[in-house]
Design an enzyme around this catalytic site. Sequence first.
Site, short mmCIF file in Angstrom:
data_model
loop_
_atom_site.label_atom_id
_atom_site.label_comp_id
_atom_site.label_asym_id
_atom_site.label_seq_id
_atom_site.Cartn_x
_atom_site.Cartn_y
_atom_site.Cartn_z
N ARG A 239 0.64 -0.91 0.31
CA ARG A 239 0.32 0.02 -0.02
C ARG A 239 0.82 1.15 -0.06
NH1 ARG A 239 -3.39 -2.55 -1.55
NH2 ARG A 239 -5.55 -2.76 -0.77
N GLU A 268 -3.59 7.24 -4.63
CA GLU A 268 -3.83 6.72 -5.86
C GLU A 268 -5.91 7.55 -6.17
OE1 GLU A 268 -3.95 2.75 -5.50
OE2 GLU A 268 -2.33 2.50 -4.89
N HIS A 286 -1.49 0.51 -9.82
CA HIS A 286 -2.39 -0.70 -8.87
C HIS A 286 -3.35 -1.81 -9.33
CE1 HIS A 286 -4.14 -1.33 -4.70
NE2 HIS A 286 -3.53 -1.99 -5.36
#
Length: 320
Positions: A239, A268, A286
């Site tokens: 993360r 993000e 991601h």
Amino acid sequence: MTDGTTSEKPCVLLIEPIPSWIVDRAHDLFELIVLPHESERPPEFLDNVERIRGIAMPGFAKVDAAMMALLPNLEMVACFGVGYDGADIGYAMQHGIAVTNTPDVLTDCVADLGMAMILATLRKIVEGDRYVRAGRWESEGILDLANSPRGRCLGIVGLGRIGLALANRAEAFGMTIAYHNRTERDDVPYPYYPSAGALAAACDVMALTCPGSEATRNLINREVLEALGSTGYLINIARGSVVDEAALVQALLDHTIAGAGLDVFAAEPHVPAALFALENVVLQPHQASATVETRTAMGNLTVDNLLAHFQGLPLPNQVA
Ligand code: NAP
Ligand code: 8YV
């Protein structure tokens, strides 16, 4: 959105982006209200808050206490992902709201991308591609030499399912393994380090595969990056919150570390613009679990968890 007809199906709020074929399957089983990710809450949502009994959400979407408090009949939150850091677990537990995730089915896919990022970063694969496309091979000659993973130590922060799958892949490329968890494992042959800083000082490539949580927030800070050193690489498939992103950008700019492979970011889909100009950084949107096969399995597991709950069966993957 709801179609206006009454239904005996449990009403589930589905937070995007979750692939459409998952939505198709869920449509047959539940009455769905679709909420665009991080959108203003539309009337279709606000008019139905009393009827919503379940939420299906990407693991990183924000379902905080305020959001859950809007839903007086919420019984469960099904995360589409193994990480569930977007859901307020404390609130869910206090209010008897079940939370599930999708472990195991994505482990190999995520570890594959982790290994690909190690290779891409050390072997300059993306930089080489840019070099050829820009005509620089022809005009400037060969690219600077890259680094081999063979003989280098991979330090894994979070030696769980994904960390171990990454370790297996890295060993096939001749890397040695070391790790840091909160708890030392008694079932692996790898050296354990009691802190991220100690691991960073001992390894050449540091890979992050731990959960995002308050305990791991900014675990990788300036001090850890300095310990990793000017020949060290950071790979983050965990993360963005695990890394102090400003410190990382600075460490890349001033060559405190040699390079990085990043699939996840602090805010993000925003990615710090300073990273775009750096040749020694490989960036991904991601997408470590983003294959048709894995996302299908994750989606089915998300729906299975919801279905089990509404049928009064044991939940396949309950985390709270
Ligand atoms: P897992 O099997 O639970 O492994 C997590 C590991 O992290 C465990 O070994 C755990 O060991 C360690 N850990 C937990 N808290 C820690 C802390 N505070 N400090 C150091 N180590 C800690 O989980 P997994 O299935 O491998 O998934 C790991 C994470 O990968 C997920 O939570 C998710 O955030 C991330 N992920 C990202 C993507 C992507 O698309 N990039 C995809 C899937 C998963 P201890 O409990 O002993 O500390
Ligand atoms: C997904 C993830 O990208 O499983 C996780 O924790 O981060 C990824 O698999 C995400 O959950 C998809 O929505």
